[in-house]
Design an enzyme around this catalytic site. Structure first.
Site, PDB file in Angstrom:
ATOM      1  N   ALA A  59       4.052 -14.210   0.704  1.00  0.00           N
ATOM      2  CA  ALA A  59       4.899 -15.126  -0.073  1.00  0.00           C
ATOM      3  C   ALA A  59       4.801 -14.810  -1.570  1.00  0.00           C
ATOM      4  O   ALA A  59       5.811 -14.821  -2.287  1.00  0.00           O
ATOM      5  CB  ALA A  59       4.472 -16.571   0.189  1.00  0.00           C
ATOM      6  N   SER A  60       3.596 -14.482  -2.030  1.00  0.00           N
ATOM      7  CA  SER A  60       3.421 -14.197  -3.461  1.00  0.00           C
ATOM      8  C   SER A  60       4.164 -12.920  -3.858  1.00  0.00           C
ATOM      9  O   SER A  60       4.762 -12.838  -4.934  1.00  0.00           O
ATOM     10  CB  SER A  60       1.934 -14.075  -3.817  1.00  0.00           C
ATOM     11  OG  SER A  60       1.358 -12.923  -3.208  1.00  0.00           O
ATOM     12  N   LYS A  61       4.154 -11.916  -2.976  1.00  0.00           N
ATOM     13  CA  LYS A  61       4.827 -10.650  -3.307  1.00  0.00           C
ATOM     14  C   LYS A  61       6.346 -10.816  -3.227  1.00  0.00           C
ATOM     15  O   LYS A  61       7.086 -10.179  -3.981  1.00  0.00           O
ATOM     16  CB  LYS A  61       4.351  -9.537  -2.366  1.00  0.00           C
ATOM     17  CG  LYS A  61       2.879  -9.158  -2.561  1.00  0.00           C
ATOM     18  CD  LYS A  61       2.622  -8.495  -3.909  1.00  0.00           C
ATOM     19  CE  LYS A  61       1.211  -7.940  -4.027  1.00  0.00           C
ATOM     20  NZ  LYS A  61       0.957  -7.262  -5.303  1.00  0.00           N
ATOM     21  N   SER A 113       4.988  -5.332  -2.195  1.00  0.00           N
ATOM     22  CA  SER A 113       4.450  -4.896  -0.908  1.00  0.00           C
ATOM     23  C   SER A 113       5.570  -4.958   0.113  1.00  0.00           C
ATOM     24  O   SER A 113       6.494  -5.770  -0.001  1.00  0.00           O
ATOM     25  CB  SER A 113       3.309  -5.819  -0.466  1.00  0.00           C
ATOM     26  OG  SER A 113       2.992  -5.564   0.887  1.00  0.00           O
ATOM     27  N   ILE A 158      -1.744   1.741   2.096  1.00  0.00           N
ATOM     28  CA  ILE A 158      -2.341   2.804   1.283  1.00  0.00           C
ATOM     29  C   ILE A 158      -3.736   3.067   1.848  1.00  0.00           C
ATOM     30  O   ILE A 158      -4.468   2.131   2.150  1.00  0.00           O
ATOM     31  CB  ILE A 158      -2.462   2.376  -0.198  1.00  0.00           C
ATOM     32  CG1 ILE A 158      -1.143   1.800  -0.719  1.00  0.00           C
ATOM     33  CG2 ILE A 158      -2.898   3.555  -1.060  1.00  0.00           C
ATOM     34  CD1 ILE A 158      -1.237   1.186  -2.103  1.00  0.00           C
ATOM     35  N   TYR A 207      -0.258 -14.029   0.765  1.00  0.00           N
ATOM     36  CA  TYR A 207      -0.037 -12.738   0.104  1.00  0.00           C
ATOM     37  C   TYR A 207       1.438 -12.347   0.192  1.00  0.00           C
ATOM     38  O   TYR A 207       2.067 -11.995  -0.815  1.00  0.00           O
ATOM     39  CB  TYR A 207      -0.918 -11.673   0.768  1.00  0.00           C
ATOM     40  CG  TYR A 207      -0.793 -10.280   0.189  1.00  0.00           C
ATOM     41  CD1 TYR A 207      -1.545  -9.894  -0.913  1.00  0.00           C
ATOM     42  CD2 TYR A 207       0.073  -9.342   0.749  1.00  0.00           C
ATOM     43  CE1 TYR A 207      -1.432  -8.611  -1.447  1.00  0.00           C
ATOM     44  CE2 TYR A 207       0.185  -8.062   0.227  1.00  0.00           C
ATOM     45  CZ  TYR A 207      -0.576  -7.696  -0.873  1.00  0.00           C
ATOM     46  OH  TYR A 207      -0.466  -6.429  -1.390  1.00  0.00           O
TER      47      TYR A 207
HETATM   48  N1  LIG Z   1      -3.899  -0.982  -0.818  1.00  0.00           N
HETATM   49  C1  LIG Z   1      -2.832  -1.239  -0.060  1.00  0.00           C
HETATM   50  O1  LIG Z   1      -2.765  -0.862   1.132  1.00  0.00           O
HETATM   51  C2  LIG Z   1      -1.653  -1.992  -0.642  1.00  0.00           C
HETATM   52  C3  LIG Z   1      -0.537  -2.195   0.174  1.00  0.00           C
HETATM   53  C4  LIG Z   1       0.567  -2.881  -0.355  1.00  0.00           C
HETATM   54  C5  LIG Z   1       0.531  -3.321  -1.682  1.00  0.00           C
HETATM   55  N2  LIG Z   1      -0.577  -3.113  -2.447  1.00  0.00           N
HETATM   56  C6  LIG Z   1      -0.549  -3.612  -3.824  1.00  0.00           C
HETATM   57  O2  LIG Z   1      -0.808  -2.511  -4.699  1.00  0.00           O
HETATM   58  C7  LIG Z   1      -1.544  -2.953  -5.844  1.00  0.00           C
HETATM   59  C8  LIG Z   1      -2.807  -2.121  -6.023  1.00  0.00           C
HETATM   60  O3  LIG Z   1      -3.589  -2.232  -4.817  1.00  0.00           O
HETATM   61  P1  LIG Z   1      -5.081  -1.673  -4.709  1.00  0.00           P
HETATM   62  O4  LIG Z   1      -5.274  -1.252  -3.312  1.00  0.00           O
HETATM   63  O5  LIG Z   1      -5.343  -0.726  -5.838  1.00  0.00           O
HETATM   64  O6  LIG Z   1      -5.895  -3.050  -4.971  1.00  0.00           O
HETATM   65  P2  LIG Z   1      -7.387  -3.238  -5.501  1.00  0.00           P
HETATM   66  O7  LIG Z   1      -7.909  -4.469  -4.825  1.00  0.00           O
HETATM   67  O8  LIG Z   1      -8.188  -1.981  -5.403  1.00  0.00           O
HETATM   68  O9  LIG Z   1      -7.161  -3.542  -7.071  1.00  0.00           O
HETATM   69  C9  LIG Z   1      -6.696  -4.784  -7.556  1.00  0.00           C
HETATM   70  C10 LIG Z   1      -7.393  -5.055  -8.884  1.00  0.00           C
HETATM   71  O10 LIG Z   1      -6.960  -6.351  -9.381  1.00  0.00           O
HETATM   72  C11 LIG Z   1      -8.070  -6.924 -10.052  1.00  0.00           C
HETATM   73  N3  LIG Z   1      -7.932  -8.385 -10.182  1.00  0.00           N
HETATM   74  C12 LIG Z   1      -7.980  -9.310  -9.191  1.00  0.00           C
HETATM   75  N4  LIG Z   1      -7.885 -10.559  -9.714  1.00  0.00           N
HETATM   76  C13 LIG Z   1      -7.761 -10.407 -11.064  1.00  0.00           C
HETATM   77  C14 LIG Z   1      -7.633 -11.321 -12.150  1.00  0.00           C
HETATM   78  N5  LIG Z   1      -7.611 -12.659 -11.954  1.00  0.00           N
HETATM   79  N6  LIG Z   1      -7.489 -10.837 -13.406  1.00  0.00           N
HETATM   80  C15 LIG Z   1      -7.524  -9.474 -13.626  1.00  0.00           C
HETATM   81  N7  LIG Z   1      -7.660  -8.571 -12.636  1.00  0.00           N
HETATM   82  C16 LIG Z   1      -7.779  -9.022 -11.371  1.00  0.00           C
HETATM   83  C17 LIG Z   1      -9.260  -6.565  -9.157  1.00  0.00           C
HETATM   84  O11 LIG Z   1     -10.496  -6.713  -9.832  1.00  0.00           O
HETATM   85  C18 LIG Z   1      -8.931  -5.133  -8.751  1.00  0.00           C
HETATM   86  O12 LIG Z   1      -9.559  -4.191  -9.603  1.00  0.00           O
HETATM   87  C19 LIG Z   1      -1.817  -4.446  -5.627  1.00  0.00           C
HETATM   88  O13 LIG Z   1      -0.832  -5.209  -6.308  1.00  0.00           O
HETATM   89  C20 LIG Z   1      -1.643  -4.619  -4.131  1.00  0.00           C
HETATM   90  O14 LIG Z   1      -1.263  -5.935  -3.793  1.00  0.00           O
HETATM   91  C21 LIG Z   1      -1.682  -2.465  -1.955  1.00  0.00           C
END
Ligand SMILES: NC(=O)c1ccc[n+]([C@@H]2O[C@H](COP(=O)([O-])OP(=O)(O)OC[C@H]3O[C@@H](n4cnc5c(N)ncnc54)[C@H](O)[C@@H]3O)[C@@H](O)[C@H]2O)c1
Length: 257
Positions: A166-168, A139, A197, A164
């Site tokens: 820190a983890s990324k 991220s 997004i 969040y």
């Molecule tokens: N959406 C954004 O604006 C955005 C921005 C920056 C980064 N990201 C990163 O992009 C990636 C995709 O984002 P997204 O918007 O599709 O997220 P999302 O929340 O729609 O999807 C994340 C998925 O991870 C699954 N999950 C959570 N904990 C879990 C576990 N313990 N075991 C297995 N599955 C698990 C959830 O059930 C979910 O389906 C993520 O890594 C997110 O951090 C998203």
């Protein structure tokens, strides 16, 4: 020959779109996600080869997902860690003083430990010198940290809490280590760093926070998730055969560097 791919968080917003495209690209796709109902529904809809509903923060869960994804050949060629979690309270991030230890551990577990466990268990399954490749979803906030309480704008108006970001940041570092360790085997590992997004996690955000963020983005809009998918497909492909240990920002110019 079968190209086996594992998409973690594959039932989520971006994961589902990516999985659908990878099926069309000819990969044997396995979706792994903790949400059993969505995992089954998405796998059926996009015609994924395999799926597994599993908690990837556990050693057994990660090992099982890798085993299923490796199919009959026992080999893996692509892993995309789309798994992620960004908890909000009423659509807003919590300041550090209000993050309890359980939530801290959960966020670090999902965003950092799960990709680590998946890569660890996939290590011996990834086929050497065969274009195998890993992409981790990072991220923009991995670079910036969180931005403080919502009432203030210290730096970018980040939608995510400090756990969040820190983890990324740690996953970014792990991505670089994996690239160095896997390079001699001809296996690549890269990151993709979205800004905002218009999809997936954004659904849990306060609308005024989304508007404030978009006002900071030179391209004037959140990313279309397909724009992320294209970058991931590039990184997985042979077009990126000399790219490893890198992170590509897909942030509309939010934080140029
Ligand atoms: N959406 C954004 O604006 C955005 C921005 C920056 C980064 N990201 C990163 O992009 C990636 C995709 O984002 P997204 O918007 O599709 O997220 P999302 O929340 O729609 O999807 C994340 C998925 O991870 C699954 N999950 C959570 N904990 C879990 C576990 N313990 N075991 C297995 N599955 C698990 C959830 O059930 C979910 O389906 C993520 O890594 C997110 O951090 C998203």
């Amino acid at each position: 020959m079968e190209r086996n791919a594992l998409i973690t968080g594959g039932a989520g917003g971006v994961g589902k779109l990516l999985a659908a495209r990878m099926v069309l690209e000819g990969y044997s796709v396995t979706i792994a996600d903790v949400d059993a109902a969505r995992t089954e529904a998405v796998a059926q809809e996009i015609k994924a080869e395999r799926s597994i509903a599993v908690d990837l923060t556990t050693e057994e869960g990660a090992a099982a997902a890798v085993e299923v994804a490796s199919g009959e050949t026992g080999k893996l060629h692509a892993i995309v860690n789309c798994i992620g979690l960004s908890p909000k309270a009423n659509g807003k991030k919590r300041p550090i003083k209000d993050i309890d230890l359980a939530e801290w551990n959960l966020v670090l577990g999902v965003n950092l430990t799960a990709p680590f466990l998946v890569m660890k268990h996939a290590w011996s399954r990834l086929e050497d010198n065969a274009g195998s490749s890993i992409v981790n979803f990072l991220s923009l906030v991995a670079k910036t940290g969180s931005s403080g309480p919502d009432e203030y704008d210290f730096g970018i108006p980040s939608p995510a809490g400090a756990h969040y970001s820190a983890s990324k940041a740690a996953l970014h570092n792990l991505t670089m280590s994996a690239a160095r360790e896997l390079g001699p085997r001809g296996i690549r590992c890269n990151g993709v760093a979205p800004g905002q997004i218009g999809f997936g996690m954004q659904g849990s955000m306060n609308k005024s926070a989304v508007a404030r963020i978009v006002s900071q983005i030179p391209l004037g809009r959140p990313a279309d998730p397909e724009e992320l998918v294209e970058v991931v497909l590039f990184l997985l492909s042979n077009k990126a055969s000399y790219v490893t240990g890198e992170t590509i920002d897909v942030d509309g110019g939010w934080i140029p560097d």
